[in-house]
Scaffold this active site. Sequence first.
Site, PDB file in Angstrom:
ATOM      1  N   HIS A  36     -20.288  17.674   5.195  1.00 49.70           N
ATOM      2  CA  HIS A  36     -21.210  16.530   5.177  1.00 49.70           C
ATOM      3  C   HIS A  36     -20.417  15.246   5.365  1.00 49.70           C
ATOM      4  O   HIS A  36     -19.475  14.964   4.626  1.00 49.70           O
ATOM      5  CB  HIS A  36     -21.972  16.509   3.842  1.00 49.70           C
ATOM      6  CG  HIS A  36     -23.074  15.505   3.789  1.00 49.70           C
ATOM      7  ND1 HIS A  36     -24.296  15.708   4.404  1.00 49.70           N
ATOM      8  CD2 HIS A  36     -23.150  14.291   3.193  1.00 49.70           C
ATOM      9  CE1 HIS A  36     -25.085  14.670   4.180  1.00 49.70           C
ATOM     10  NE2 HIS A  36     -24.407  13.789   3.463  1.00 49.70           N
ATOM     11  N   ASP A  38     -20.617  11.323   5.579  1.00 50.40           N
ATOM     12  CA  ASP A  38     -21.396  10.131   5.243  1.00 50.40           C
ATOM     13  C   ASP A  38     -20.888   8.923   6.029  1.00 50.40           C
ATOM     14  O   ASP A  38     -19.725   8.524   5.896  1.00 50.40           O
ATOM     15  CB  ASP A  38     -21.288   9.825   3.751  1.00 50.40           C
ATOM     16  CG  ASP A  38     -22.074  10.812   2.902  1.00 50.40           C
ATOM     17  OD1 ASP A  38     -23.272  10.984   3.177  1.00 50.40           O
ATOM     18  OD2 ASP A  38     -21.490  11.405   1.974  1.00 50.40           O
ATOM     19  N   MET A  40     -21.284   4.991   6.547  1.00 46.67           N
ATOM     20  CA  MET A  40     -21.804   3.790   5.882  1.00 46.67           C
ATOM     21  C   MET A  40     -21.233   2.549   6.553  1.00 46.67           C
ATOM     22  O   MET A  40     -20.075   2.546   6.973  1.00 46.67           O
ATOM     23  CB  MET A  40     -21.426   3.812   4.397  1.00 46.67           C
ATOM     24  CG  MET A  40     -21.847   5.068   3.661  1.00 46.67           C
ATOM     25  SD  MET A  40     -21.324   5.006   1.925  1.00 46.67           S
ATOM     26  CE  MET A  40     -21.716   6.686   1.411  1.00 46.67           C
ATOM     27  N   MET A  72     -26.008   6.188   7.377  1.00 44.92           N
ATOM     28  CA  MET A  72     -26.514   5.155   6.466  1.00 44.92           C
ATOM     29  C   MET A  72     -26.120   3.811   7.053  1.00 44.92           C
ATOM     30  O   MET A  72     -25.281   3.071   6.512  1.00 44.92           O
ATOM     31  CB  MET A  72     -25.924   5.362   5.070  1.00 44.92           C
ATOM     32  CG  MET A  72     -26.523   6.549   4.355  1.00 44.92           C
ATOM     33  SD  MET A  72     -25.643   6.974   2.832  1.00 44.92           S
ATOM     34  CE  MET A  72     -24.359   8.039   3.517  1.00 44.92           C
ATOM     35  N   ASP A 180     -29.194  15.632  -1.520  1.00 50.80           N
ATOM     36  CA  ASP A 180     -27.891  14.980  -1.684  1.00 50.80           C
ATOM     37  C   ASP A 180     -27.956  14.032  -2.875  1.00 50.80           C
ATOM     38  O   ASP A 180     -28.733  13.074  -2.876  1.00 50.80           O
ATOM     39  CB  ASP A 180     -27.544  14.203  -0.409  1.00 50.80           C
ATOM     40  CG  ASP A 180     -26.165  13.552  -0.475  1.00 50.80           C
ATOM     41  OD1 ASP A 180     -25.481  13.694  -1.496  1.00 50.80           O
ATOM     42  OD2 ASP A 180     -25.785  12.904   0.522  1.00 50.80           O
TER      43      ASP A 180
END
Length: 224
Positions: A36, A38, A40, A72, A180
């Site tokens: 995973h 992420d 940002m 995100m 999550d």
Amino acid sequence: MKDKRFLIAGSILSADLLNLQRDVEEALNVGVDVIHFDVMDYHFVPNMTFGPAFLKAMHHKFPNAVFDVHLMIDPVTPEIVDDYIDAGASWISFHPEACIHTHRMLTYIRSKNVKAGIALNPSTAPELLEYLLDDLDFVLVMTVNPGFGGQKTIPSTLNKVAKIKAQIQKANKDIFIEVDGGVKDSNIKEIESYGAEVFVVGSAFFGADDKKVAIDNLHSALNA
């Protein structure tokens, strides 16, 4: 959808940032199904993490790994999505608040043979999915407010998982639910009971002294 009933996704946000190659290799070796990733931007969430160049380097080292890219960021554009697809993304999810034409973006991602998902913040209502079910591969339910690892699951978000599961079943769609936030061996079975099938695990896995024991404990809890 996926080959196994349940999948464990290791969130590298909680890995050792100075030894990510080592940690990802260990994760894959002990049985983590998905990495995973992420993303940002210090705008949509108050943190900044990994870009496409980093994913490309990771994909080069682990070409057979499934990379789950959670955007995100704001805005989400085709150009940015292309950067992550070209870098090796297997799945891409994004937040509807960051994309004006959500349906168009989902169909665009799928046209590139990448699984497309919608990510829902704790306060985002699941009803918007009603108009997107024909073009979704998965829904990522944030059970914490996004931006940082190590948070505790917000209990009210689990009812959202159940509502989404009911929507999917009513529509008879092949869509899986990913969760999550705060997932660990002590609560993973409860989260699964609401309808989740993919579990993003961060500090509960990468923070463990023995990662093989950590993954075995997660599987044992799921199968209890």
